[in-house]
Design a protein around this motif. Sequence first.
Motif, short mmCIF file in Angstrom:
data_model
loop_
_atom_site.label_atom_id
_atom_site.label_comp_id
_atom_site.label_asym_id
_atom_site.label_seq_id
_atom_site.Cartn_x
_atom_site.Cartn_y
_atom_site.Cartn_z
N ASN A 172 0.85 -1.20 0.00
CA ASN A 172 0.00 0.00 0.00
C ASN A 172 0.88 1.25 0.00
OD1 ASN A 172 -1.57 2.25 0.85
ND2 ASN A 172 -3.08 0.89 1.76
N PRO A 173 0.83 2.08 -1.05
CA PRO A 173 1.70 3.27 -1.12
C PRO A 173 1.49 4.23 0.05
CG PRO A 173 0.72 2.82 -3.26
CD PRO A 173 0.03 1.91 -2.29
N ALA A 174 0.25 4.38 0.51
CA ALA A 174 -0.01 5.28 1.65
C ALA A 174 0.64 4.75 2.92
CB ALA A 174 -1.52 5.46 1.85
N ASN A 175 0.64 3.44 3.08
CA ASN A 175 1.30 2.85 4.25
C ASN A 175 2.80 3.09 4.20
OD1 ASN A 175 -1.09 1.90 5.28
ND2 ASN A 175 -0.79 -0.21 4.62
N ARG A 176 3.39 2.89 3.04
CA ARG A 176 4.83 3.12 2.91
C ARG A 176 5.16 4.59 3.20
NH1 ARG A 176 4.09 0.43 -1.95
NH2 ARG A 176 4.70 2.29 -3.11
N ALA A 177 4.32 5.49 2.72
CA ALA A 177 4.55 6.92 2.95
C ALA A 177 4.48 7.24 4.44
CB ALA A 177 3.54 7.75 2.18
N ALA A 178 3.50 6.66 5.14
CA ALA A 178 3.35 6.92 6.57
C ALA A 178 4.51 6.35 7.36
CB ALA A 178 2.02 6.35 7.07
N GLY A 180 7.54 5.71 6.22
CA GLY A 180 8.72 6.50 5.90
C GLY A 180 8.74 7.80 6.66
N ALA A 181 7.59 8.46 6.73
CA ALA A 181 7.50 9.72 7.47
C ALA A 181 7.78 9.51 8.95
CB ALA A 181 6.11 10.34 7.28
N ALA A 182 7.30 8.39 9.50
CA ALA A 182 7.57 8.10 10.92
C ALA A 182 9.05 7.90 11.17
CB ALA A 182 6.78 6.85 11.34
N VAL A 183 9.73 7.19 10.27
CA VAL A 183 11.18 6.99 10.44
C VAL A 183 11.91 8.33 10.36
CG1 VAL A 183 13.24 5.92 9.47
CG2 VAL A 183 11.10 4.63 9.55
N GLU A 287 13.94 2.99 -1.64
CA GLU A 287 12.95 3.10 -2.72
C GLU A 287 11.51 2.99 -2.20
OE1 GLU A 287 13.88 0.35 -5.85
OE2 GLU A 287 16.04 0.62 -5.56
N GLY A 288 11.28 2.07 -1.27
CA GLY A 288 9.93 1.86 -0.77
C GLY A 288 9.49 2.93 0.22
N LEU A 289 10.35 3.24 1.17
CA LEU A 289 10.00 4.21 2.20
C LEU A 289 10.52 5.61 1.89
CD1 LEU A 289 10.55 2.14 5.49
CD2 LEU A 289 8.53 2.28 4.01
N GLY A 290 11.30 5.76 0.84
CA GLY A 290 11.77 7.08 0.44
C GLY A 290 12.79 7.70 1.38
N LEU A 291 13.59 6.88 2.04
CA LEU A 291 14.58 7.37 3.00
C LEU A 291 15.92 7.56 2.29
CD1 LEU A 291 13.67 4.96 5.93
CD2 LEU A 291 12.90 7.31 5.62
N ASP A 292 16.46 8.77 2.35
CA ASP A 292 17.75 9.01 1.71
C ASP A 292 18.89 8.65 2.64
OD1 ASP A 292 17.94 11.14 3.51
OD2 ASP A 292 17.29 12.62 2.04
N THR A 293 20.09 8.68 2.10
CA THR A 293 21.27 8.27 2.87
C THR A 293 21.47 9.12 4.11
OG1 THR A 293 22.33 7.49 0.84
CG2 THR A 293 23.76 7.86 2.75
N LEU A 294 21.24 10.44 3.99
CA LEU A 294 21.43 11.33 5.13
C LEU A 294 20.46 10.99 6.25
CD1 LEU A 294 22.73 13.75 6.47
CD2 LEU A 294 21.09 15.23 5.27
N THR A 295 19.20 10.70 5.91
CA THR A 295 18.21 10.34 6.93
C THR A 295 18.61 9.06 7.64
OG1 THR A 295 16.41 11.42 5.73
CG2 THR A 295 15.79 9.73 7.33
N LEU A 296 19.06 8.06 6.89
CA LEU A 296 19.48 6.80 7.51
C LEU A 296 20.71 7.00 8.38
CD1 LEU A 296 18.90 4.43 4.46
CD2 LEU A 296 17.54 4.54 6.55
N PHE A 297 21.60 7.90 7.97
CA PHE A 297 22.78 8.21 8.77
C PHE A 297 22.36 8.87 10.08
CE2 PHE A 297 26.20 11.25 9.89
CZ PHE A 297 27.22 10.34 10.15
N LYS A 298 21.44 9.83 10.00
CA LYS A 298 20.96 10.50 11.20
C LYS A 298 20.21 9.53 12.11
CE LYS A 298 18.83 13.98 9.18
NZ LYS A 298 18.08 15.26 9.01
#
Length: 305
Positions: A172-178, A180-183, A287-298
């Motif tokens: 579900n794209p809306a679930n992935r967006a939510a 990702g936003a939570a992370v 790709e699924g959650l839209g998290l970039d490298t900087l976000t994962l680093f933080k």
Amino acid sequence: MAPTRRAVSTSVLAVALVMPLASGTAQASPAANHPRLAHSTLMTSRVLPLPGTVNARDIGGYRTYDGKTTRWGVLYRSETLSKLPPEGVHALADLGLRSVIDLRTGPEMQADGADRLPAGVTLIAQPVDDTSLFAFIGMVVRSKDPVYQQQQLGGEKAAVRMEALYRAFVTNPANRAALGAAVRTVANSHEPSMFHCSSGKDRTGILADTILRAVGVPASTSEGDYLLSNELRAASDAALKSQLKAAGFMQDPTLLDPLLQVRSSYLGAFRAQAVADYGSFGAFLTEGLGLDTLTLFKLRLRIVG
């Protein structure tokens, strides 16, 4: 005056609709041990003595692949905070929280109530679809029809529905967006945060699994954190089933077990779907959650000490 049979039944149905049993204090025994946890003493510090909850805990203290450990007192997971008594709100304030991420849907929040939060805590609504599970459970329980309940929940039907729910967290794209936003919220936080759904086991469980694995906690360790919900919720789930039977809603409330429990097969369905759709867990993050490298680093800096 003793409550009438009608009043008791209405109360029990409300509990059934919302799933978590309203309770004044945490029911879990700190001495309970989980086979995947390295030290039983972790249970004492991991489970929060938060009145009004049974499944509130700290995700600190987990070892990563590179020998470091997730920080204590930074990120918490819980069930709904809508049942907190005043002393529960005070205990929540003592955690120093600045944000709470609520993964419940609108209908759940309307039925269960808004979170009871201390002053100064920001509520962030990031609803993740439950594929109408909330409404489905209410419909089946309200029927009071044992034949219909067996038809809907018997055999492997309830477990199959749960695995479909977990796959939908990915598809579900809306679930992935939510999610990702939570992370991103957690990664960008500078103060302690908490996230929760209704029971603190499914949506909360997969978000915790995603965060823990993203910062380098082994999948088997993260699965242990996920399965811990079964121990912490055991007493309240047993009380709920007893109430449903006594009030005449279900002759066989054990039919609800696959819906009340977490299982490795459910988490496995989520993980397998992520790999099937994106090729790897890492690609699911980016790709699924839209998290970039900087976000994962933080996120790693925030969670791992």
